[in-house]
Each structure stands twice: as C-alpha cells, then as structure tokens.
Design a protein around this motif. Structure first.
Motif, PDB file in Angstrom:
ATOM      1  N   ARG A  55       0.841  -1.189   0.000  1.00  0.00           N
ATOM      2  CA  ARG A  55       0.000   0.000   0.000  1.00  0.00           C
ATOM      3  C   ARG A  55       0.882   1.247   0.000  1.00  0.00           C
ATOM      4  N   SER A  56       0.479   2.254  -0.733  1.00  0.00           N
ATOM      5  CA  SER A  56       1.326   3.442  -0.910  1.00  0.00           C
ATOM      6  C   SER A  56       1.518   4.220   0.390  1.00  0.00           C
ATOM      7  N   ASP A  57       0.520   4.230   1.270  1.00  0.00           N
ATOM      8  CA  ASP A  57       0.661   4.973   2.520  1.00  0.00           C
ATOM      9  C   ASP A  57       1.237   4.111   3.639  1.00  0.00           C
ATOM     10  N   TRP A  58       1.537   2.851   3.319  1.00  0.00           N
ATOM     11  CA  TRP A  58       2.122   1.944   4.314  1.00  0.00           C
ATOM     12  C   TRP A  58       3.618   1.795   4.076  1.00  0.00           C
ATOM     13  N   ARG A  59       3.998   1.559   2.834  1.00  0.00           N
ATOM     14  CA  ARG A  59       5.414   1.466   2.459  1.00  0.00           C
ATOM     15  C   ARG A  59       5.661   2.464   1.334  1.00  0.00           C
ATOM     16  N   SER A  60       5.970   3.684   1.725  1.00  0.00           N
ATOM     17  CA  SER A  60       6.127   4.755   0.736  1.00  0.00           C
ATOM     18  C   SER A  60       7.572   4.932   0.292  1.00  0.00           C
TER      19      SER A  60
END
Length: 324
Positions: A55-60
């Motif tokens: 997820r983009s907001d989890w592993r940016s």
C-alpha cells in the motif's frame, strides 16, 4: 478527477506485468486477500508464486521494502525456510507500479507450500517455538544499510496513540484512560530495559495461525515479513502469547499448556532471560495497543463499520484488565 486513497490492480494487469518483467508466463492470477497490502496468487505451468502490492501509505519508501527483501535472502542463505523474493529479468526484486494514488511497490515471492495450521496442541506449539528461536538465532549477524522503522516504543506506543486519539475525539475521557495505560506500559519497559532485553531482528507478526505454512510432514515455511525490523525479541514472542489468548477462547489451562510447550521449544534452541520473560506480559498489552492503532489506521481503506463505539468499548474493557 477525484483523489484516490486506494486502488486495486486487476488480475489481468498483474498477469501482463509479470509476463513482461519476469522469466514466468502466468496462466492464472487470482486476487487472494486485501490486508495491510494486496496479495495475488500467480500460477504458471510449473509453480505457484505470490505477488504482493504494498500500500502506498504503508510502504512509501523503497528502502523499507528493500530491508525486508535483504532479510529474506539472508535467511534463505542461512537455511531458514522462508518465502523469498524472485528476481526480475533485469535482476532487481522491487517493482515500482504507477497507480491513481501515486506509486506502489510490488514484489514476487516464492510460494509457501502447505497450509495454515491451528496451533492447538503442545506438539505443534513446541515445534513453532523452535522455529521462532531458529529465526531469531540465525539473524544475529544480519545487517542492512536500508532505512527501516525499529519496533521501539515510538513505533509501538507513541504513533498508535496519535492515531487512536484522532479516532476518539468524541470520547476524550476514554482516550485519557487509554493514554494512562500506555504510559504505564511504557514506563514498565523502561524499567526492564536497563536490566537487559534481547534486541535483534523480529518477524513482527508471529501469531502462529498465519505467516507460517505447515506441510503434512510438519516441515514449514515462514512468510509475510512485512512488519519485520529490529526490536525486542520479547515483543516478537508476545504476539504468539496474545494470539493464543484469543484462539483458546478462555480455556486458561490449554493456553498455559500451549505457552509452556512454546517456551520449551524456544529455549531448546536459544536462551530467554528472566528479564525477557518478565517483559512478555507487558508486550502483550503493548501489542493490543498497537493493533488498536492499526485498526484505526486502516479505516480509510476498510471503512469504519468495524471500528465504531462498540470496538472502542471492547478495547476499553480489555485495557481495564491491565495489571503490571
């Protein structure tokens, strides 16, 4: 064009992407589960694989993913059975995928043969204890220059409290109670730490009923190291204890038998100090707090139907039982 918080990649898009970028020609791609990340099962003529889309907001940041993959490759080379990353045609492991919300990282992993097996008897609990100890033992000398959040008190308590506070603005008195519990938990760890707590690589999600697959002969494969990092080993172990509390449905005798078997297996491989043992019950409560924060953090993805006032009431009742 409205902003997107979360998008789901189609199975065909994943299949086409893998065919273009790997020495694999998928014949079937199935969207398996939406969790913290998205998981797809990929099949070709010979094997099965897992494609994870972070997820983009989890592993940016790419470093966060790279740390996990370096650890998995290290463990594989150490003889620990793990689901490991598969290299692309260009030799790299991490894919940068451009989606409506920005970019997400994707990685293809080997498939963990076997199936999730309930840890509901002493034999398998003992085996799992040995498996966890071997994981901790073999990572003693692992190093990485990639940036990755440590599983420290900031990660486990401070950040979850910030998330919880935002979700409980309508119940400020109840949040104050949770905050007071969190401060007590934090203080207790700070009391124990100077006496020595084992610190090293942690899986981060060792609850036992998931993230390890057992075959019929009880050989196994560890998988899903997404929450791995440097942390207290007592915290890593505490998640198993917490999961057993939930899965034994109040059967305290069974809980203690499973816990004793786990510790027997673990300590047959590596030592646990009395100070680490004393920290485990504290980390059980800290894990509860961290999970509460995670549930609120996922509301913009999963919706808030399961994290309303009933959910808060349940957590308040749980934290009322804290004894230190």
């Amino acid at each position: 064009m409205l902003a997107v918080a979360y998008s789901t990649l189609s199975e065909k898009a994943i299949s086409d992407y893998i065919a273009e970028n790997y020495h694999i020609k998928p014949i079937e791609v199935n969207y398996l589960i939406r969790g913290i990340n998205d998981t797809y099962v990929v099949k070709d003529d010979h094997s099965k694989y897992v494609f994870r889309v972070y997820r983009s907001d989890w592993r940016s940041h790419e470093d966060e993913v790279a740390f996990e993959l370096e650890l998995l490759i290290y463990l594989k080379n150490q003889g620990i059975p793990v689901s490991y990353p598969i290299a692309k045609i260009d030799g790299h492991h991490i894919n940068t995928l451009y989606v409506p919300e920005g970019k997400r990282f994707g990685v293809l992993f080997s498939y963990a043969d076997g199936e999730e097996t309930p840890i509901d008897n002493e034999n398998i609990s003992l085996l799992f204890g040995k498996a966890v100890a071997e994981l901790h033992q073999k990572t003693t000398n692992f190093t990485s220059n990639k940036q990755r959040s440590e599983l420290n008190l900031e990660f486990l308590i401070d950040h979850p409290l910030e998330v919880i506070q935002k979700a409980m603005v309508h119940r400020s008195e109840d949040f104050t109670f949770i905050e007071e519990v969190a401060i007590k938990l934090k203080n207790r760890i700070q009391e124990l730490e100077p006496k020595g707590l084992d610190w090293g690589i942690c899986h981060g999600d060792l609850h036992g009923n998931q993230n390890i697959s057992f075959c019929n002969d009880l050989t196994y494969t560890h998988y899903d190291f997404d929450i791995c990092g440097y942390g207290w080993r007592a915290y890593d172990i505490a998640e198993f204890r917490l999961a057993r509390q939930y899965h034994t449905n109040g059967d305290k005798e069974l809980l203690e038998r499973l816990w004793s078997a786990f510790l027997e297996g673990y300590t047959s491989i590596r030592e646990l100090s009395q100070n680490d043992l004393a920290a485990i019950p504290v980390f059980v409560w800290i894990r509860e707090l961290w999970l509460m924060g995670l549930c609120f953090q996922l509301r913009h993805i999963d919706g808030g139907i399961d994290t309303g006032d009933d959910f808060i009431d349940e957590k308040i009742d749980i934290f009322k039982k804290v004894q230190l």
